[in-house]
Design an enzyme around this catalytic site. Structure first.
Site, PDB file in Angstrom:
ATOM      1  N   ASP A 408      -9.805 -39.487  15.327  1.00 55.15           N
ATOM      2  CA  ASP A 408      -9.942 -41.095  15.335  1.00 55.15           C
ATOM      3  C   ASP A 408     -11.320 -41.522  15.871  1.00 55.15           C
ATOM      4  O   ASP A 408     -12.295 -40.808  15.872  1.00 55.15           O
ATOM      5  CB  ASP A 408      -9.141 -41.677  16.705  1.00 55.15           C
ATOM      6  CG  ASP A 408      -8.646 -43.030  16.471  1.00 55.15           C
ATOM      7  OD1 ASP A 408      -8.954 -43.699  15.644  1.00 55.15           O
ATOM      8  OD2 ASP A 408      -8.121 -43.707  17.578  1.00 55.15           O
ATOM      9  N   GLU A 411     -15.340 -43.833  12.205  1.00 55.75           N
ATOM     10  CA  GLU A 411     -15.975 -44.625  10.813  1.00 55.75           C
ATOM     11  C   GLU A 411     -17.510 -44.394  10.703  1.00 55.75           C
ATOM     12  O   GLU A 411     -18.011 -44.570   9.650  1.00 55.75           O
ATOM     13  CB  GLU A 411     -15.497 -46.014  11.320  1.00 55.75           C
ATOM     14  CG  GLU A 411     -14.204 -46.510  11.010  1.00 55.75           C
ATOM     15  CD  GLU A 411     -12.957 -46.060  12.146  1.00 55.75           C
ATOM     16  OE1 GLU A 411     -12.086 -45.741  11.889  1.00 55.75           O
ATOM     17  OE2 GLU A 411     -13.635 -45.740  13.276  1.00 55.75           O
ATOM     18  N   ASP A 482      -5.379 -49.656  13.009  1.00 54.35           N
ATOM     19  CA  ASP A 482      -4.654 -50.227  14.270  1.00 54.35           C
ATOM     20  C   ASP A 482      -4.188 -51.524  14.036  1.00 54.35           C
ATOM     21  O   ASP A 482      -4.710 -52.677  14.091  1.00 54.35           O
ATOM     22  CB  ASP A 482      -5.781 -50.366  15.454  1.00 54.35           C
ATOM     23  CG  ASP A 482      -6.304 -49.276  16.075  1.00 54.35           C
ATOM     24  OD1 ASP A 482      -5.684 -48.191  15.786  1.00 54.35           O
ATOM     25  OD2 ASP A 482      -7.431 -49.280  16.635  1.00 54.35           O
TER      26      ASP A 482
END
Length: 770
Positions: A408, A411, A482
């Site tokens: 997670d 990015e 999310d």
């Protein structure tokens, strides 16, 4: 420009077209794939296309005046002296035709003074006047009858025509809406259907890029990039399926998952704050007889959010605890974020610092930003040595009993502003910057984690990633990020997952029930129904929101939830077959109807139905308060799963859909494997398999292996052909026998009787019982 300065050279399936002082190279990969490349002096390494994909291909090149033509059996590519590229299919239908005109501003009537005022108030103004800042752009004509699909998990509707999108991986905490141009993933594959003829354009460029698919003007669509080489692949084929298969041929298919990975998984930020809370969750799944394969641990299991640690104040003996859960049939999937806490007493940080494994500032110092552990360094995953280092450390979690790893924040997400473009990173063996490596940061982290698990266990790795690039599907499953407990997020999940599937990501899902905000009994129920065939089948929520376990809203919701979990397990053998087929044909498991029926105009904009493989159609309720809905059935005959009623295709029916119903239709004359209702998928092979007939006659090919390791790649698998004739005669043939776990009993459920076959060890055949 004279034709004398416009010519070509041809060698080994590479055609270089030279026009004045410019050139463009066309590589014939196979009859249906041609690569277009123009060198801007940037890295040519591809993270999406690994290995040499070229095959020996017949082609011809000719120059006729101001046109150079490259022709294969499937594609015709024409180039003019301005290096414009036009593409036609085998029957000379235009697929991609360049646009000669000027770009047009959406807001042509706004003068500079008013633009300034509007922007000062926080409103957006079309940036066409700034288009000159693009490093390069490709403009193609837009046909009145042209639709667009793909682009990964972008927001909005299935058909991307009329919208614009950016490729720049971003952690977006706000509620995702259709005007958002980018989220966590950058998958620059565009599928088009023009006048019924399919094509694909894959722009393999990791720098920030932009698509305008007719928002700016109905005359053209645009691809533009901030940097990098002009590098794209033209994909052809007779059908949209062929074109999608071309793309997965280039970028890779999803590897066969372990069988248990298709079962139900429960997650919540906060479960891992307390061992007793995890035990309570598992106890209640057992108490309420709810299937469960895995519980996911968010960041709280770590010691101060330090990766590759375990907080022994919360879990005194992690290995013993995870082992005890595994004995109960439940696995644990812990999370890993890339941020490594800046801490002189922390071994991982010190090791990475000593070896130079972290991204750096221009002055050579380690780049630091805040994430969950506080001030943190970021592994330079573009460096193969860093990926090996990270992968070896994954063994720590596996040795403690983890069954997979959830990655997670890759990015990469940061708390103190975005990582600057000039942060120094590595592009394999070459120096680079975050400007190029940003969009493949999550890809490389997933690859490192996948290889680490594979090397440590020999099993098919289970990796989940939030950020991805084209080709990440080879290493990881994904979820859409999310989302929130909002009806429009449930609605958007279907086109998101269908476009992800066409973009190579067959193993994908959403956070069932929504991650943020507070779900409701109706929304949670409709979400578990809508997600019934979503390959990644995980309920996940945030720390601060209402609990959304199946029992939270009382017996009525609990009973419905259980009903659909049990139904999911009935379909797991079929889903597993679909995944096996995907490894062979590159086609997704969960599909937009347009993929199976591209000639049916009704389904080109269909956002609230989907198919599973070729034979199952699902039409969920995605509107609050709705208890009936129109269901469009495409060509053929269809049988309702719950009633057995038969319906003609190319019609719309009205389905009565109370809260406990989900419209599912099976294509007539289909056999489906029908799994058992179990609370956990066993590590041992099933001794019995049942096949259900829908219709009058059918043939089905079924795949079986041990569901765990890679031995199937060496022939250790079984393949069964089950046939039912119109006269009702049945047969079961073991057409490939390489796995010593064959079914002892095979049942074939006909419309009016059950036929049972027993396996004869001596003859290695299935014999019907009298």
């Amino acid at each position: 420009m004279t034709t004398d300065s416009f010519d070509f050279t041809d060698s080994n399936q590479q055609v270089q077209v030279v026009s004045g002082n410019k050139s463009m190279t066309f590589s014939v990969i196979k009859p249906e794939i041609v690569q277009v490349f123009q060198d801007y002096g940037k890295s040519t390494h591809s993270y999406a296309v690994e290995g040499n994909k070229s095959v020996d291909t017949k082609y011809a090149v000719a120059k006729d005046g101001d046109v150079i033509t490259i022709k294969t059996d499937a594609l015709t590519v024409k180039v003019d002296p301005q290096l414009h590229v036009d593409v036609y299919d085998a029957n000379n239908h235009p697929l991609v035709v360049h646009y000669d005109g000027q770009r047009e501003s959406i807001n042509q009537n706004i003068d500079a003074a008013h633009k300034k005022i509007v922007r000062s108030e926080g409103h957006e103004v079309a940036a066409v006047d700034e288009a000159s800042h693009a490093y390069y752009e490709v403009l193609n004509q837009l046909d009145d009858d042209e639709q667009f699909y793909g682009l990964g998990g972008k927001t909005g509707f299935l058909n991307k025509r009329g919208y614009e999108y950016d490729n720049w991986n971003t952690d977006e905490p706000r509620p995702h809406i259709e005007s958002f141009t980018h989220l966590y993933k950058s998958i620059p594959i565009l599928f088009g259907i023009k006048q019924g003829h399919p094509y694909g354009l894959f722009f393999d460029n990791t720098y920030r890029s932009h698509f305008d698919l007719g928002k700016e003007s109905s005359k053209y669509y645009v691809y533009a990039a901030d940097d990098g080489n002009l590098n794209y692949y033209i994909l052809g084929g007779d059908t949209l399926k062929d074109v999608v298969a071309d793309y997965t041929y280039l970028t890779g298919v999803v590897p066969l998952p372990q069988r248990w990975m298709l079962g139900y998984q429960q997650s919540r930020w906060g479960y891992s704050m307390d061992q007793s809370r995890v035990e309570e969750i598992v106890d209640k799944f057992e108490q309420y007889h709810l299937p469960l394969e895995a519980v996911h641990f968010d960041i709280d299991y770590m010691k101060g959010y330090r990766v590759f640690t375990w907080d022994t104040d919360k879990f005194a003996d992690p290995k013993a605890f995870l082992t005890s859960l595994r004995k109960r049939g439940v696995r644990v999937i812990p999370i890993l974020d890339p941020g490594v806490k800046q801490d002189d007493d922390y071994e991982i940080y010190q090791e990475g610092l000593k070896k130079g494994y972290f991204a750096k500032n221009k002055d050579g110092s380690v780049y630091i930003n805040r994430v969950w552990p506080g001030k943190s360094a970021f592994p330079d995953f573009g460096n193969p040595d860093v990926r090996k280092w990270w992968g070896k450390h994954c063994k720590f979690l596996l040795d403690n009993g983890a069954a997979g790893i959830w990655t997670d924040m890759n990015e990469p997400a940061t708390f103190d502003g975005d990582m600057p473009d000039d942060v120094v990173m590595t592009d394999e063996d070459q120096p680079s910057t975050a400007k190029m490596m940003h969009n493949v940061y999550g890809h490389n982290m997933a690859k490192a984690t996948y290889n680490g698990i594979k090397n440590a266990t020999g099993k098919r790795p289970y990796v989940i990633t939030r950020a991805a690039y084209a080709g990440t599907q080879k290493y990881s499953t994904v979820w859409t990020g999310d989302n929130q407990s909002l009806w429009h997020h449930l609605q958007m999940s279907i086109p998101q997952l269908c476009n992800l599937g066409m973009s190579g990501f067959s193993y994908a899902g959403t956070d069932i029930g929504g991650f943020s905000a507070d779900t409701t009994p109706e929304l949670l129920t409709r979400w578990i129904e809508a997600a019934l065939f979503s390959p990644l089948f995980r309920n996940h929520s945030a720390l601060q929101v209402r609990n959304q376990e199946p029992w939270v809203f009382g017996k009525h919701v609990l009973d419905i939830y259980r009903k659909f979990l049990n139904l999911r397990y009935r379909f797991i053998p079929y889903l597993y077959d679909c995944f096996h087929n995907e490894t062979q044909d590159g086609l997704p498991v969960m599909r937009a109807l347009v993929l199976n029926y591209p000639d049916d105009r009704t389904v080109r904009n269909m956002n609230d139905e989907y198919m599973v493989g070729d034979d199952v159609l699902v039409a969920p309720i995605v509107q609050q308060g709705q208890t009936a809905r129109a269901v469009y059935l495409p060509k053929g005959q269809w049988i309702a799963l719950d009633t057995g009623v038969e319906y003609a295709g190319q019609t719309t029916i009205l389905a009565n859909v109370p809260l406990d119903k989900l419209p599912i239709f099976i294509k007539k004359n289909t056999l489906l494997p029908w799994g058992q209702e179990v609370e956990h998928i066993s590590d041992q092979p099933d001794k019995t398999m049942t096949f259900r007939l829908f219709g009058d006659a059918a043939t089905y090919t079924h795949y079986q292996d041990d569901g765990v390791d890679f031995n199937y790649q060496n022939g250790e698998y079984n393949e069964y052909t089950v046939t039912v004739s119109t006269s009702g005669d049945c047969s079961v043939d073991l057409t490939h026998h390489g796995y010593d776990g064959q079914y002892k009993t095979v049942n074939v459920q006909l419309n009016d009787q059950l036929v049972t076959f027993k396996y004869d060890d001596k003859t290695a055949k299935y014999v019907a019982e009298k």
